[in-house]
Every structure is written in structure tokens, then in C-alpha cells.
Design a protein around this motif. Structure first.
Motif, short mmCIF file in Angstrom:
data_model
loop_
_atom_site.label_atom_id
_atom_site.label_comp_id
_atom_site.label_asym_id
_atom_site.label_seq_id
_atom_site.Cartn_x
_atom_site.Cartn_y
_atom_site.Cartn_z
N PHE A 53 32.27 34.75 49.30
CA PHE A 53 32.77 33.65 48.52
C PHE A 53 34.20 34.16 47.79
CE2 PHE A 53 32.54 30.92 44.68
CZ PHE A 53 32.77 29.64 45.26
N GLY A 54 34.03 35.34 47.42
CA GLY A 54 35.18 35.69 46.43
C GLY A 54 35.36 37.38 46.48
N ARG A 55 36.47 37.88 46.13
CA ARG A 55 36.62 39.08 46.12
C ARG A 55 36.92 39.65 44.77
NH1 ARG A 55 38.60 41.54 50.98
NH2 ARG A 55 37.77 40.40 52.78
N ILE A 56 36.55 40.80 44.18
CA ILE A 56 36.72 41.46 42.91
C ILE A 56 37.11 42.85 43.38
CG2 ILE A 56 35.04 40.20 41.54
CD1 ILE A 56 33.12 42.01 41.99
N GLU A 57 37.54 43.54 42.47
CA GLU A 57 38.23 44.96 42.74
C GLU A 57 37.26 45.93 42.97
OE1 GLU A 57 41.40 48.28 40.67
OE2 GLU A 57 40.56 46.56 39.38
N LEU A 93 29.04 45.47 35.78
CA LEU A 93 28.28 45.95 34.68
C LEU A 93 27.84 44.70 33.69
CD1 LEU A 93 30.59 48.98 33.89
CD2 LEU A 93 28.30 49.39 35.00
N THR A 94 28.61 43.86 33.62
CA THR A 94 28.55 42.60 32.78
C THR A 94 29.22 41.29 33.45
OG1 THR A 94 28.79 44.28 30.84
CG2 THR A 94 28.84 41.86 30.39
N LYS A 129 35.82 49.46 37.15
CA LYS A 129 37.52 49.61 37.51
C LYS A 129 38.06 48.93 36.10
CE LYS A 129 37.48 52.33 40.73
NZ LYS A 129 37.78 53.72 40.32
N GLY A 130 37.40 48.14 35.34
CA GLY A 130 38.05 47.17 34.12
C GLY A 130 37.32 45.85 34.22
N ALA A 131 38.21 44.89 33.60
CA ALA A 131 37.53 43.60 33.41
C ALA A 131 38.29 42.57 34.59
CB ALA A 131 37.72 42.96 31.91
N GLU A 132 37.75 41.49 34.97
CA GLU A 132 38.21 40.37 35.73
C GLU A 132 37.65 39.21 35.31
OE1 GLU A 132 38.79 41.33 39.87
OE2 GLU A 132 37.36 43.10 39.43
N ILE A 133 38.72 38.19 35.60
CA ILE A 133 38.15 36.72 35.13
C ILE A 133 38.49 35.63 36.10
CG2 ILE A 133 40.65 36.07 34.29
CD1 ILE A 133 39.12 34.72 31.80
N SER A 134 37.81 34.58 36.16
CA SER A 134 37.77 33.65 37.30
C SER A 134 37.74 32.26 36.60
CB SER A 134 36.94 33.76 38.64
OG SER A 134 36.99 32.69 39.07
N ILE A 135 38.66 31.34 36.93
CA ILE A 135 38.48 30.16 36.35
C ILE A 135 38.16 29.03 37.40
CG2 ILE A 135 40.36 30.34 34.50
CD1 ILE A 135 42.36 29.26 36.26
N LYS A 183 42.99 40.47 36.86
CA LYS A 183 42.42 41.32 35.95
C LYS A 183 42.83 40.76 34.40
CE LYS A 183 42.23 45.30 36.44
NZ LYS A 183 41.12 46.41 36.55
N ASN A 184 41.81 41.25 33.47
CA ASN A 184 41.99 40.62 32.29
C ASN A 184 41.23 41.35 31.34
OD1 ASN A 184 40.36 38.69 30.04
ND2 ASN A 184 42.15 37.74 31.07
N SER A 185 41.69 41.31 30.04
CA SER A 185 41.37 42.09 28.87
C SER A 185 39.86 41.87 28.59
CB SER A 185 42.08 42.16 27.80
OG SER A 185 43.57 42.45 27.95
N PRO A 186 39.13 43.05 28.20
CA PRO A 186 37.68 42.63 27.77
C PRO A 186 37.61 41.70 26.66
CG PRO A 186 38.19 44.92 28.27
CD PRO A 186 39.21 44.38 28.12
#
Length: 511
Positions: free
Chosen positions: A178-182, A187-188, A206-212, A220-223
Motif C-alpha cells: 500500500f505504501g513505502r517507508i524508509e 518503533l512508534t 532511521k528516523g521519523a516519517e509522516i503521511s497525510i 521524512k519529518n522531525s519527531p
């Protein structure tokens, strides 16, 4: 106005969302109940997930305010959940109740918890089974379940599934992508409901990601910040105890981690060396580093590759004989007049990158994480052997599940920066080791996805370090003072110990 859609908590408390006082959980052990998750259902029922004791439910207006308990079962009865280690809940708009576990998938009830449909190893295979802490959220009819292999989502209560994963996970997924993340090791997971722009937010290694757009596309997004309540383990108190134990430099933390700190370097705390995970498995012969499929595996020290290929149950395995050898005091074992040979062994890989006879340096990539052989998830199983004999067959043998010279890897690899180590003995009045005893009181906040609860002493098939001759050993312990308690022949014995960064605290328990 923006609000987080999930309730995050990991200790039993009086929650401001509840109008009633929450009574104590039933505690048959006397050491406390390790609570991993607390959630309030739309009908005001309180759902509590625990470490090894299943689910407790407090239903408003029913009974005498007593807790109802839901547990796993050895059979496949519909009333049972899949696993008693529960750290996630989610509630749908039509009375759906979802739960997620540490290591055996998740389940759904549509009748208030009377019966359950479970997705576990039989349905999921050796992936998707480790649900992230508080990693189940709902948006309308869609349920998202975050795991160490990505996110599963369904809008028909599990009749069909879609997956959100990374480029490697997309090649092995059996459900539509359905979708791709890094990175698939989530973890959360949170949903932020905004009138103008609802958001899905994740944190992976690898960090934070956001989807709208519901998870189809990510950036990529800041936590974000959110309030978490942490008190991860029952903590026995014994006022007025004097400090016990001795603190010194570790004797042989000669090796580095097999997983880079930029990946997931934490040791799985639910199944450490000697652990039975609360009596559910045989005493463990190594330590686990849970990571996404394809994560690089690094040599922990210099040496020569002596095995590269299938091992026990077909696990793709690399073994290294290290250049360093261990001087042993004469009389402490066979061949004790000569230094012991040191080996490290790396199991369950998806691909082997080192060949027999190849010389490697510490940090060289020798394999990629996988789930081959006897595995229920993507992870690296690491063993460290101290052998009086220069024999690869004594270290790796496809017909041998319990090799004769493996020792606790946590006493050989450097602890994480800013942490220390504890090792010691638990002996009865006759001076004999107390096997599979549980030592309570230590607090380790990470890793949350495979949480620490108690130290477990070694079983009959575990081997002690030839230098320490310990009954237990644990690394990556935050500095501080801890009140530790254990039961020996029906008597509780307490010790207060201090842990310092980069050092090992030795402590002995005797009645």
C-alpha cells in the motif's frame, strides 16, 4: 485542534481519563505485575496488557469492580489470545477490540473480548509478529498495526490486508503493498487528527516519517513530542539495605556489537542468554538483535571465518575463530593450562557475505539479517564460545542445538555508551546454583519493543564464563542504585547494588 489518538502508558495508575479509581491488579507472585499497556475503550472499560500474564479488563458497571483476565492457551480455543505478552490495544468504531503482542502477532474481538480471531505464527510466518508498543491505531474503519516488519492495515476487520514496508520488505510481502517507508522496523505509530490535515506519524530505526494520505506516501519529518509514562518493571523495595557487590572493570569486553548503532543495536530483553521467557522456551543459548531483513551483520572482532553455510535447522550461519585467546586459571576446565579459543557465531542470516578461510576485521560486514532456520522473526542470533579445543565442529554442528562451550555474549561485547554491567551468583544454602530464578528490581527502558522485566539465572544447558563462573550476567544497564530481590528456597533475599558506566558490578545472593 490536534490530539493524539492513542493513550500511551506503561504502569498501572489512576488515569485522568477514568472517573473511577483503578484497583490493584491481582498479583499471584508477590513481586508485582509488569504492565506494558493501558487503554480505555469507548465503553469506559480499562484494558491492561502485561508481561507474561495476559490481559486484564475492568468493565465499568459490571460485577464488583473486579478484574477479568484473558490469557493465551495451548489449544486454539476461540476464547484465548495468542500470547500473554501484550503491549498494544486499539478500538474500532463498531466495538472492535484489537490487541498486539511481543512476538506472536495480534488478535481481534468483536464481542467485547469473549472470543478472538488471532493472527500468529501459523498465519503470519516468521515475520510481522512483533507489534510495536502501543502500535495499533484506528482511523474510521481502517486499522493500522505497526510491527518490526512494517505496517499492516485493514478496513474489513482482517479479511484482507495491505502492507506499508520498505524496499526489501516489498520483495517478500505476500499482501499488496500500500505504501513505502524508509525502514520497516517501526518503533512508534501515532495518528494526529487535524481538521484540515489528518496525519499518520511513525518512528523507525532511521528516523521519523509522516503521511497525510492514509499511508500511501511518506516523507521524512522531525519527531513530535508526546507524553509517555514509564516505569517499565516491578521494583521491590527493601528500605535501609546497605550497598552490596563490588565494582570493577570488566575482564574481557573485547568485542564490538554485531549491529551498527545506526540500526537497532539493542539486545532483545525478553529472551536473553539463559532466559526461558517466563518458562515458555528452552534456556536460550545466545542473544538476539531484532532488525529488519537485510540489515548488515558485522564481525565483532578480528579473526578467520571457519564456517559459512547452513547450520542447525538450516539457519544460514557464519562462525569466526578470533585472534584473541582467553588465559584461564589452571584447573578450571579441560585444557585449562592453555588459553581458550574464542569463537563468535551469527545465525539466521538471509545472505552470507564471508567465506571459509577469509580473514575479517572487527566491523566488517559478513552477512545480512534474516529469518532462516529456527526463527520466528527477522533477527541476528549471536553466540560467543570459549573452547579449550580448536575444533569448529564443537562450535557449529547442524545436529547439535546445545553446543558445549558457548557463554553469555553480554559479558564479551562492550556495553552501550553510558551504561554498565551486572553479573553474579544465586546460590542456595548448600552453595548450589539456583536455576531459572528471577531477580526483580532492575530497570532498563530500552528496547521498548522487546521490554526488560527481570533477570533470569541460567538453566542446566547454559554454560558459565570460565573467568566469572557466574549464574547470570546482563549488560547495557543504566547507571544508578537498584534494589534487587530474588526468592531462594521460599525465602526472599535482597541486595542493593550500584551500577557505573563502563564497569561491572558483581553481586551474590545467598539465603
Amino acid at each position: 485542534m490536534r490530539r493524539a489518538s492513542c493513550v500511551v502508558a506503561s504502569m498501572l495508575c489512576v488515569c485522568p481519563l477514568a472517573a473511577q479509581q483503578i484497583p490493584q491488579l491481582p498479583d499471584s507472585s508477590g513481586w508485582g505485575v509488569h504492565v506494558l499497556a493501558i487503554s480505555h475503550a469507548p465503553d469506559s472499560a480499562v484494558w491492561v496488557g502485561t508481561y507474561g500474564q495476559g490481559i486484564f479488563v475492568l468493565r465499568r458497571g459490571r460485577g464488583n469492580g473486579e478484574w477479568e483476565r484473558i490469557r493465551s492457551s495451548s489449544d486454539t480455543a476461540a476464547h484465548a489470545i495468542s500470547w500473554d505478552f501484550v503491549h498494544a490495544f486499539g478500538f474500532g468504531p463498531h466495538g472492535q477490540i484489537w490487541y498486539g503482542t511481543v512476538g506472536n502477532g495480534w488478535g481481534l474481538s468483536t464481542d467485547g473480548g469473549k472470543t478472538w480471531k488471532n493472527w500468529e505464527f501459523g498465519q503470519l510466518g516468521p515475520e510481522w509478529q512483533y507489534v510495536a508498543p502501543n502500535g495499533i491505531v484506528t482511523r474510521g474503519d481502517t486499522t493500522y498495526i505497526a510491527t518490526a516488519d512494517g505496517i499492516k492495515l485493514t478496513w474489513d476487520d482482517g479479511q484482507t490486508w495491505r502492507v506499508i514496508t520498505d524496499s526489501i520488505g516489498a520483495t517478500t510481502a505476500t499482501d499488496p503493498v500500500f505504501g513505502r517507508i524508509e525502514n520497516q522496523y517501526v518503533l512508534t505509530l501515532h495518528v494526529f487528527d487535524d481538521e484540515d490535515r489528518p496525519e499518520l506519524w511513525i518512528r523507525n530505526v532511521k528516523g521519523a516519517e509522516i503521511s497525510i494520505d492514509g499511508g500511501r506516501t511518506w516523507e521524512k519529518n522531525s519527531p513530535r513530542s508526546w507524553k509517555e509514562i514509564r516505569d517499565p518493571t516491578p521494583h521491590p523495595r527493601k528500605p535501609g539495605m546497605p550497598l552490596a557487590g563490588t565494582i570493577s572493570r570488566p575482564k574481557h569486553t573485547w568485542f564490538r556489537r554485531p549491529i551498527a548503532r545506526t540500526d537497532q543495536p539493542f539486545i532483545d530483553q525478553t529472551y536473553r542468554f539463559g532466559s526461558t521467557m517466563g518458562g515458555n522456551f528452552q534456556p536460550h543459548q545466545g542473544v538476539e538483535f531484532n532488525n529488519a531483513d537485510g540489515t548488515p551483520v558485522h564481525a565483532i572482532g578480528d579473526g578467520v571465518v571457519v564456517h559459512s553455510g547452513p547450520a542447525e535447522r538450516g539457519a544460514l550461519t557464519v562462525a569466526i575463530r578470533h585472534d584473541r585467546r582467553l588465559p584461564v586459571t589452571p584447573g578450571r576446565g579441560p585444557g585449562a593450562r592453555h588459553p581458550y579459543y574464542l569463537y563468535s557465531v551469527y545465525y539466521h542470516n538471509s545472505k552470507l557475505l564471508a567465506q571459509v578461510g577469509q580473514r575479517v576485521k572487527a566491523g566488517d560486514v559478513i552477512a545480512l539479517v534474516g529469518n532462516t532456520g529456527r526463527a520466528t522473526n527477522d533477527h541476528l542470533h549471536l553466540e560467543v564460545h570459549a573452547s579449550p579445543y580448536d575444533s569448529t565442529r564443537l562450535i557449529v554442528d547442524s545436529a547439535v542445538r546445545y553446543p558445549p562451550y558457548n557463554t553469555n555474549p553480554e559479558l564479551w561485547i562492550e556495553p552501550l555508551p553510558g551504561t554498565g554491567m551486572i553479573a553474579g551468583q544465586v546460590r542456595d544454602s548448600a552453595g548450589q546454583p539456583v536455576e531459572q530464578a528471577r531477580i526483580y528490581g532492575l530497570v532498563k527502558p530500552e528496547p521498548r519493543e522487546t521490554p526488560f522485566s527481570f533477570i533470569e539465572t541460567y538453566g542446566p544447558r547454559n554454560h558459565r564464563d570460565p573467568i566469572y563462573m557466574e549464574d547470570f550476567g546482563i549488560s547495557d544497564v543504566p547507571p544508578g542504585t537498584y534494589d534487587l530481590g530474588v526468592e531462594i528456597n521460599g525465602k526472599r533475599v535482597f541486595r542493593q547494588v550500584k551500577v557505573e558506566a563502563g564497569k561491572l558490578t558483581w553481586v551474590e545472593f545467598k539465603p
